[in-house]
Design an enzyme around this catalytic site. Structure first.
Site, PDB file in Angstrom:
ATOM      1  CE1 TYR A 264      -3.058  -3.223  -0.136  1.00 23.16           C
ATOM      2  CE2 TYR A 264      -3.599  -2.528   2.348  1.00 23.16           C
ATOM      3  CZ  TYR A 264      -3.995  -3.314   1.119  1.00 23.16           C
ATOM      4  OH  TYR A 264      -5.198  -3.643   1.256  1.00 23.16           O
TER       5      TYR A 264
ATOM      6  CG  ASP B  86      -7.207  -4.796   4.113  1.00 26.78           C
ATOM      7  OD1 ASP B  86      -7.864  -4.207   4.730  1.00 26.78           O
ATOM      8  OD2 ASP B  86      -6.979  -4.147   3.267  1.00 26.78           O
TER       9      ASP B  86
ATOM     10  CG  ASP C  61       0.016 -18.478   2.382  1.00 23.99           C
ATOM     11  OD1 ASP C  61       0.842 -18.960   3.109  1.00 23.99           O
ATOM     12  OD2 ASP C  61       0.628 -20.026   1.143  1.00 23.99           O
TER      13      ASP C  61
ATOM     14  CE  LYS D 240       3.692 -17.628   0.291  1.00 26.13           C
ATOM     15  NZ  LYS D 240       2.970 -18.903   0.270  1.00 26.13           N
TER      16      LYS D 240
ATOM     17  CG  ASP E  59     -11.795  -7.329   5.729  1.00 25.36           C
ATOM     18  OD1 ASP E  59     -11.117  -6.510   6.386  1.00 25.36           O
ATOM     19  OD2 ASP E  59     -12.628  -6.631   5.407  1.00 25.36           O
TER      20      ASP E  59
HETATM   21 MG    MG Z   1      -9.946  -3.513   4.766  1.00 25.97          MG
END
Ligand code: MG
Ligand code: NAI
Length: 326
Positions: A120, A223, A199, A167, A227
Site C-alpha cells: 500500500y 487487511d 496463507d 511469506k 476481514d
Molecule cells: Mg479492508
C-alpha cells in the site's frame, strides 16, 4: 480536562453509526469537545476534494479522531488521514460475543497490522501497454515499530500467543526483513512467539482461531486476515479498529459505507461504538472503555439487534439500549 475530538462521519452508514458513537461518549462523565469535519464522496462532489485541508488540520490538531466510513473515495480519505495522525499501527480486534451465532465462538484475536508500507505504499505504474507493476516496500524501521507495538500490546492486554505472519519463503527480501526484524524484537524482549506463513495461517485461523491471540502482520496480510476474522465472529458490523501513531490516533470501524443499507437507519453501530471504546482506552479512560464494551456485549447478547445479526432493531434502538446499560 476537555478532550477535543475530530468527528468525521463520511459517507453512507458512516453518517448513521458515527452519531451513535458520539451519543454513547456523551453519556459518559468525560468532557469532550466534538468538532465535525467533512470527507468522502459527497464532500468530493461538493468541493472537488475527498479530504479537504481543514479536515486534515482538524484531525492533526485533535486529541483523537473518530472516522465513520467513506465510499468510492475511501483510499483518498483514509490513507492520508492515517498519515496525518502519524499512525503506523492498525489494531483490529476480532472477538466472538456470547449469544451471537459466530462461526467460531472461541475467537479472541487482535491483528496488529503495519499501516504505512508494504503493497500500500502507492508505488504503482503502468510500464507498458497491458503491463503494470507495484513496488512492495518493507523497511527495518517500520517492521521494528510494528513488532515492538505488537509485543507490547500482547503484554499489556494479557495475550500469551503472539504470531508473526509473513511469506518470507517467497518474498525473501521484503518479508525476509519483516520476519527477521520482528524475531529480533521478540528475542530482545525475551517474548515467546510463533511465526506463520500468511496463507496457511488463513486456513488455521478458520479451523482453530482459539490457538491464536495477537497476530503481527505486514499491511495487506493484516487487511485481509482481519476481514477473514470478521467472518468468524459475526460480520463486519462488529469489528472496531484503531490507527495508532506516536502522537495521535484515529478510530474507525473496519467496515465501509455499506451503500446497500445506507439511509435505512438499520446499520449496526457496534463496530463504531467499540472503536469509540478503543479511543477511550487510548485517552487513558480504560475503565470507561470497559463500561462501553460491557454494555455493548450485554446488548449483543440480549438484544435488541440490527438485521445483520438477525434482529429487526434500528441503529437508534441499539444505541439507546447500550446507553441504558452504561
Ligand atoms: Mg479492508
Ligand atoms: P462494506 O463494509 O461497506 O459492506 C460489506 C457488507 O457488509 C455489506 O453487505 C454491508 O451492508 C455490510 N455491513 C458493513 N457494515 C455494516 C454495519 N455496520 N451494519 C450492518 N451491515 C454492515 O464494504 P463494501 O461493500 O466492500 O464497500 C462499500 C463501500 O465502502 C465502497 O465504496 C468502499 O470503497 C467503501 N469502503 C470504505 C472503507 C473505509 O472507509 N474505511 C473500508 C471498506 C470499504
Amino acid at each position: 480536562m476537555t478532550h477535543r475530538i475530530a468527528v468525521i462521519p463520511g459517507d453512507g452508514i458512516g453518517q448513521e453509526v458515527t452519531p451513535a458513537a458520539v451519543e454513547v461518549l456523551d453519556a459518559l462523565d468525560i468532557e469532550f469537545d466534538f468538532v465535525e469535519g467533512d470527507a468522502g464522496d459527497a464532500t468530493k462532489a461538493e468541493t472537488g476534494e475527498a479530504l479537504p485541508q481543514d479536515t486534515r488540520e482538524l484531525a492533526r490538531g485533535a486529541d483523537a479522531t473518530l472516522f465513520g466510513a467513506a465510499g468510492e473515495t475511501a483510499a483518498d480519505v483514509i490513507l492520508p488521514l492515517r498519515e496525518v495522525v502519524g499512525s503506523f499501527a492498525n489494531v483490529r480486534p476480532a472477538v466472538s460475543y456470547p449469544g451471537l451465532d459466530a462461526v467460531q465462538p472461541d475467537t479472541d484475536l487482535v491483528f496488529i497490522r503495519e499501516n504505512t508500507e508494504g503493497v500500500y505504499s502507492g508505488i504503482e505504474s503502468e510500464i507498458a501497454d497491458g503491463v503494470t507493476t507495484l513496488t512492495r516496500v518493507i523497511t527495518e524501521d517500520a517492521s521494528r515499530d510494528i513488532a515492538e507495538f505488537g509485543f507490547e500490546y500482547a503484554e499489556t492486554n494479557g495475550y500469551d500467543d503472539v504470531t508473526i505472519a509473513h511469506k518470507a519463503n517467497v518474498m525473501r527480501e521484503t518479508d525476509g526483513l519483516f520476519l527477521e526484524t520482528a524475531e529480533a524484537v521478540a528475542e530482545e524482549r525475551g517474548a515467546e512467539y510463533d511465526t506463520a506463513l500468511m496463507d496457511a495461517l488463513a486456513m488455521h485461523l478458520i479451523t482453530h482461531p482459539e490457538d491464536y491471540g495477537v497476530v503481527i502482520c505486514p499491511n495487506l496480510a493484516g487487511d485481509m486476515l482481519s476481514d477473514l476474522a470478521a467472518g468468524l465472529v459475526g460480520g463486519l458490523g462488529l469489528l472496531p479498529s484503531a490507527n495508532v501513531g506516536s502522537e495521535n490516533a484515529l478510530f474507525e470501524p473496519v467496515h465501509g459505507s455499506a451503500p446497500d443499507i445506507a439511509g435505512e437507519g438499520v446499520a449496526n453501530p457496534t463496530a463504531m461504538i467499540l472503536s469509540a471504546a478503543m479511543m477511550l482506552d487510548h485517552l487513558g479512560y480504560g475503565e470507561d472503555g470497559d463500561r462501553v464494551r460491557d454494555a455493548t456485549e450485554a446488548v449483543l447478547d440480549a438484544g435488541p439487534r440490527t438485521p445483520d445479526l438477525g434482529g429487526d432493531a434500528s441503529t437508534e434502538d441499539v444505541t439507546a439500549a447500550i446507553i441504558e446499560r452504561l
